[in-house]
Design a protein around this motif. Structure first.
Motif, PDB file in Angstrom:
ATOM      1  N   SER A 403       0.873  -1.172   0.000  1.00 24.08           N
ATOM      2  CA  SER A 403       0.000   0.000   0.000  1.00 24.08           C
ATOM      3  C   SER A 403       0.911   1.224   0.000  1.00 24.08           C
ATOM      4  CB  SER A 403      -0.907   0.014   1.230  1.00 24.08           C
ATOM      5  OG  SER A 403      -1.798   1.116   1.174  1.00 24.08           O
ATOM      6  N   GLU A 450       2.680   0.407  13.142  1.00 24.16           N
ATOM      7  CA  GLU A 450       1.359   0.816  12.676  1.00 24.16           C
ATOM      8  C   GLU A 450       1.155   0.467  11.206  1.00 24.16           C
ATOM      9  OE1 GLU A 450       4.069   4.030  11.406  1.00 24.16           O
ATOM     10  OE2 GLU A 450       3.912   2.723  13.162  1.00 24.16           O
ATOM     11  N   LYS A 454      -1.551  -2.150   9.556  1.00 26.62           N
ATOM     12  CA  LYS A 454      -2.446  -1.766   8.467  1.00 26.62           C
ATOM     13  C   LYS A 454      -2.365  -2.768   7.317  1.00 26.62           C
ATOM     14  CE  LYS A 454      -2.988   1.675   4.802  1.00 26.62           C
ATOM     15  NZ  LYS A 454      -2.450   2.917   4.187  1.00 26.62           N
ATOM     16  N   GLN A 457      -3.933  -6.128   8.069  1.00 29.65           N
ATOM     17  CA  GLN A 457      -5.385  -6.104   7.926  1.00 29.65           C
ATOM     18  C   GLN A 457      -5.786  -6.206   6.454  1.00 29.65           C
ATOM     19  OE1 GLN A 457      -7.912  -6.340  10.018  1.00 29.65           O
ATOM     20  NE2 GLN A 457      -9.292  -6.270   8.235  1.00 29.65           N
TER      21      GLN A 457
END
Length: 491
Positions: A403, A450, A454, A457
């Motif tokens: 991402s 973090e 992310k 998930q």
């Protein structure tokens, strides 16, 4: 008075009859599309992307007149699933083309499996809107009649139904494995018929180029889509080339084949200019996955994926990120560059949009419409990718997710073929910033928990939709299958 009314009525009917033809032949005709899809060509194999061992002057010209895409990605490190994605706009896991029990990760000759005819291809979408469609080259999405290009939206097919290394001799050598004893001489096909076997592999690039030129000439007065999946450099340790190029490069057979691909592309662009088709034809030059590399990864004898890490056939950056040039004089800014994450998944919806088709997929797809990125009048550097998440599968196994600039290799209990984990390794996450750390050298997972959370998930969302080892996703569809497959032989 009656004569005047009759004349006006005749005039109206005449205008109504010719107006559609005026629209089709006016100032803004629908664009042609040519998609050149090389086989195993690495990111660092051509001069516009850094090669210093291969001479590619025509691709240099193409880049100078068009746009280099530095972050254009495929969906698999091997042939069959990658080709399924570029034609359907779907991850291969969605359309069942990522793995099967008979063939493994790529289709073999005389397989009962192939791309399900229920899937919608870019050829079908364009054909239904009046485009003439052709496939010239290596298919590799099923060699049985119901899976051939002519059943998947192509008006014309000329080429081989699978990889050039899947020969009768190789089949005999492997014996019962993959039913090798059934493999026929490597067939050359026109539409559904074998016209030569075994094909002369040295002449494939020349042959495909000549057929491409003929296709362009024959259909110059109508909108066309030509898919040109080149056979070279291919999967053999010594790729093939015609006498004009054999032994002429500084990098042995691999270099010979790459330099012939450069020549081939130049011939195609020259023909488009000669016929005044250049300003209404989008040409994309790219590859189905990265180069396999030699045992010594520093040797260019089986290709180069530099500056990225890893071999083809894996989920490494060097396997998924491929050299890509898009060319459309007058539409694409000359000598420009796009650094945004884009994908072969995007070809179908983008071509449909450019053709003016009000496209509604018959089933869920994963591609995004990127015409604004392709046609931007300047460098595309910091634009947000249309893909909020991008997935890296090795057959059934989800190995990584990306991402933005972040790519996370997931912890795995039993990693399959993997660019970073060896057998019994893989219990810790690996996080790379693939924009800044282009060689994937520094694992920063510990300092960015973090981001790890992310991307983890996002991986769970992929597993639910596209599946993972031992788990079927809710969005997965069925591969095509026939009973009693037959070898493609010359009658």
């Amino acid at each position: 008075m009656i004569h005047r009314l009759t004349f006006r009525l005749f005039t109206i009917l005449f205008v109504m009859s010719v107006f559609p033809r005026i629209l089709l032949s006016g100032e803004t005709p629908r664009p042609n599309f040519i998609l050149i899809y090389c086989d195993n060509l690495g990111y660092g194999d051509i001069e516009p992307f850094g090669s210093t061992v291969h001479r590619t002057p025509r691709l240099n010209e193409m880049a100078a007149e068009g746009r280099r895409f530095t972050d254009f990605n495929v969906t698999a490190g091997v042939c069959t699933p990658s080709r399924a994605s570029i034609l359907t706009g779907c991850y291969s896991q969605r359309v069942g083309m990522h793995h099967n029990s008979r063939d493994g990760i790529v289709l073999r000759p005389v397989s009962p499996y192939g791309l399900n005819p229920d899937e919608e291809t870019v050829a079908e979408v364009l054909k239904q809107s009046g485009y003439t469609t052709g496939c010239i080259g290596k298919w590799h999405l099923g060699d049985q009649p119901k899976f051939l290009p002519t059943r998947q939206g192509f008006d014309y097919f000329y080429g081989i139904p699978y990889s050039d290394d899947m020969t009768e001799a190789v089949g005999k050598r492997i014996g019962d494995r993959f039913n090798g004893n059934q493999w026929p001489p490597l067939p050359l096909m026109i539409n559904d018929e074998v016209v030569d076997a075994p094909v002369d592999r040295d002449m494939l690039t020349v042959d495909y180029t000549e057929k491409t030129i003929s296709f362009i000439e024959e259909h110059q007065d109508e909108p066309f889509f030509l898919y040109l999946p080149q056979a070279m450099p291919g999967s053999t340790s010594t790729p093939f080339a015609s006498p004009r190029f054999k032994g002429k490069s500084k990098n042995g057979p691999w270099g010979d084949s790459v330099e012939e691909l450069d020549w081939s592309t130049g011939e195609i662009l020259d023909k488009l200019k000669e016929l005044n088709l250049d300003e209404r034809t989008l040409v994309i030059f790219t590859s189905d996955n990265g180069a396999p590399l030699a045992t010594d990864v520093e040797s260019p004898s089986r290709g180069s994926n530099k500056p990225f890490h890893g071999r083809g056939y894996t989920t490494a950056e060097g396997a998924f990120r491929v050299p890509t040039i898009m060319w459309w004089p007058g539409k694409i800014a000359a000598d420009s560059r796009c650094d945004t994450l884009t994908s072969t998944l995007d070809v179908l919806p983008t071509f449909a949009a450019m053709a003016g088709i009000d496209y509604e997929p018959t089933q869920k797809i994963d591609g995004k419409e990127i015409s604004s990125i392709i046609l931007s009048d300047q460098h595309v550097e910091d634009r947000e990718s249309p893909h909020s998440a991008y997935y890296y599968y090795s057959a059934e196994q989800l190995q990584a997710v990306r991402s933005g600039p972040w790519k996370l290799f997931l912890p795995l209990q039993n990693p399959g073929r993997h660019p970073h984990f060896k057998k019994n390794e893989g219990s810790e996450p690996l996080l790379f910033n693939v924009k800044e750390d282009i060689g994937s050298t520094e694992n920063v997972a510990a300092s960015h928990p973090e981001i790890v959370a992310k991307l983890t998930q996002l991986a769970e969302e992929a597993r639910a939709d596209l599946g993972d080892t031992g788990t079927r996703g809710t969005g997965q569809r069925t591969i095509g299958q026939v009973v009693n497959p037959k070898p493609q032989i010359k009658q």
